[in-house]
Design a protein around this motif. Structure first.
Motif, PDB file in Angstrom:
ATOM      1  N   ASP A  44       3.663   4.412  -2.584  1.00  0.00           N
ATOM      2  CA  ASP A  44       3.189   4.481  -1.519  1.00  0.00           C
ATOM      3  C   ASP A  44       1.791   5.055  -1.314  1.00  0.00           C
ATOM      4  O   ASP A  44       0.509   3.491  -0.305  1.00  0.00           O
ATOM      5  CB  ASP A  44       3.830   6.242  -0.226  1.00  0.00           C
TER       6      ASP A  44
ATOM      7  N   LYS B 164       2.921  -6.686  -0.614  1.00  0.00           N
ATOM      8  CA  LYS B 164       3.008  -7.986  -0.719  1.00  0.00           C
ATOM      9  C   LYS B 164       2.306  -9.412  -1.018  1.00  0.00           C
ATOM     10  O   LYS B 164       2.978  -9.738  -1.929  1.00  0.00           O
ATOM     11  CB  LYS B 164       3.917  -8.506   0.692  1.00  0.00           C
TER      12      LYS B 164
ATOM     13  N   ASP C 187      -2.017  -7.680   2.420  1.00  0.00           N
ATOM     14  CA  ASP C 187      -2.387  -6.894   2.174  1.00  0.00           C
ATOM     15  C   ASP C 187      -3.307  -5.467   1.677  1.00  0.00           C
ATOM     16  O   ASP C 187      -3.321  -4.344   1.912  1.00  0.00           O
ATOM     17  CB  ASP C 187      -1.336  -5.848   1.563  1.00  0.00           C
TER      18      ASP C 187
ATOM     19  N   TYR D 189       4.037  -2.437  -2.639  1.00  0.00           N
ATOM     20  CA  TYR D 189       4.495  -2.207  -1.284  1.00  0.00           C
ATOM     21  C   TYR D 189       3.303  -3.386  -0.751  1.00  0.00           C
ATOM     22  O   TYR D 189       2.663  -3.389   0.118  1.00  0.00           O
ATOM     23  CB  TYR D 189       3.857  -1.475  -0.180  1.00  0.00           C
TER      24      TYR D 189
ATOM     25  N   LYS E 274      -0.646   1.869  -1.432  1.00  0.00           N
ATOM     26  CA  LYS E 274      -0.716   1.246  -0.397  1.00  0.00           C
ATOM     27  C   LYS E 274      -1.791   1.446   0.717  1.00  0.00           C
ATOM     28  O   LYS E 274      -2.224   0.413   0.949  1.00  0.00           O
ATOM     29  CB  LYS E 274       1.271   0.697   0.088  1.00  0.00           C
TER      30      LYS E 274
END
Ligand code: 6PG
Length: 259
Positions: free
Chosen positions: A210, A250, A254, A248, A213
């Motif tokens: 998390d 991809k 991103d 997260y 990301k």
């Protein structure tokens, strides 16, 4: 699996753990050799925590005879305020995994003294930096390599979200009170981190997914994600992450082009 996102001066390598640490060790050795060939000395700041232990063990196992340790100056990105033989000590982990297995002169190892008053220890470390880097005035040391990790909430070194160290643009090393730990840490400051020639950030494990990301994709917000300070480094940044941490992410779309 390897995926690279080539962004100006910044690389994101998504690698399975074995390959990640193999490449990290090779990169460490390459930067070391090139620095010594170029100027006779290799300045490196090592990160603590648990992630880099595999890297340090690999360096001891495969590179102990090929890295120019006598011309290497070892510094620490941060330290817990504990004695050097404490299980929590970054120095203890790094010494056991790497330093004790090389022939690096002890005078080349610049330990942050976690066992003394944090304010005193930070001031002493700044003197240590000034002496080793031959700094004058308000010069900032330029590490050839700055190894960093990232905490589950996005901290790096001992610069935690919202903590005082994040905003210090004048000191080189500070005692940083970390509220969530209810303890002081010693840490290099953002100006020193951002002045490195090459920053390598090692991030593994799903618990980091998390924060990673947000760190890579969100607008610049170092108060929440201190690791984002690397966006303003003057050198290169190589993120070396495993697929769990990159769950997260991809694709490189991103990853904002922040370097
Ligand atoms: C420390 C580190 C710190 C570390 C992150 C990640 O003293 O803990 O320097 O910045 O890199 O907390 O720690 P892990 O590698 O243990 O997840």
């Amino acid at each position: 699996m390897e995926s690279t996102g080539q962004i100006a001066r910044c690389r994101l390598l998504i690698l399975d753990d074995e390959e990640l640490f193999r490449q990290a060790a090779a990169l460490f050795a390459d930067i070391a050799r090139k620095a010594v060939d170029r100027k006779g000395v290799f300045y490196v700041a090592l990160s603590g925590g648990s992630t880099p232990k595999k890297l340090y063990s690999l360096l001891a196992e495969r590179y102990k005879d090929s890295i120019p340790w006598s011309d290497t100056q070892i510094f620490f990105g941060d330290e817990r305020c504990v004695p050097p033989d404490d299980p929590e000590s970054n120095y203890r982990m790094i010494n056991e995994a790497l330093l004790s297995k090389t022939d690096i002169p002890t005078s080349n190892i610049h330990r942050m003294k976690g066992e003394v008053n944090p304010h005193t220890a930070a001031a002493e470390y700044e003197c240590e930096l000034a002496k080793a880097f031959h700094l004058t005035g308000d010069e900032i040391p330029e590490f050839d390599l700055m190894l960093l990790g990232m905490g589950e909430e996005g901290h790096t070194a001992s610069i935690f979200p919202g903590s005082g160290a994040l905003f210090d643009e004048t000191r080189l090393t500070v005692p940083n009170y970390v509220e969530k730990l209810d303890s002081y840490r010693l840490t290099l400051t953002p100006p020193v981190i951002k002045n490195a020639g090459h920053i390598v950030v090692l991030v593994t494990g799903e618990k980091k997914a998390d924060a990673l990301k947000h760190a890579l994709s969100d607008a610049y917000n170092p108060k929440s994600y201190p690791i984002q300070i690397v966006r303003h480094t003057k050198g290169r940044v190589t993120w070396m992450v495993d697929p769990s941490a990159a769950a997260y992410i991809k694709d490189t779309a991103d990853v904002c082009a922040f370097c």
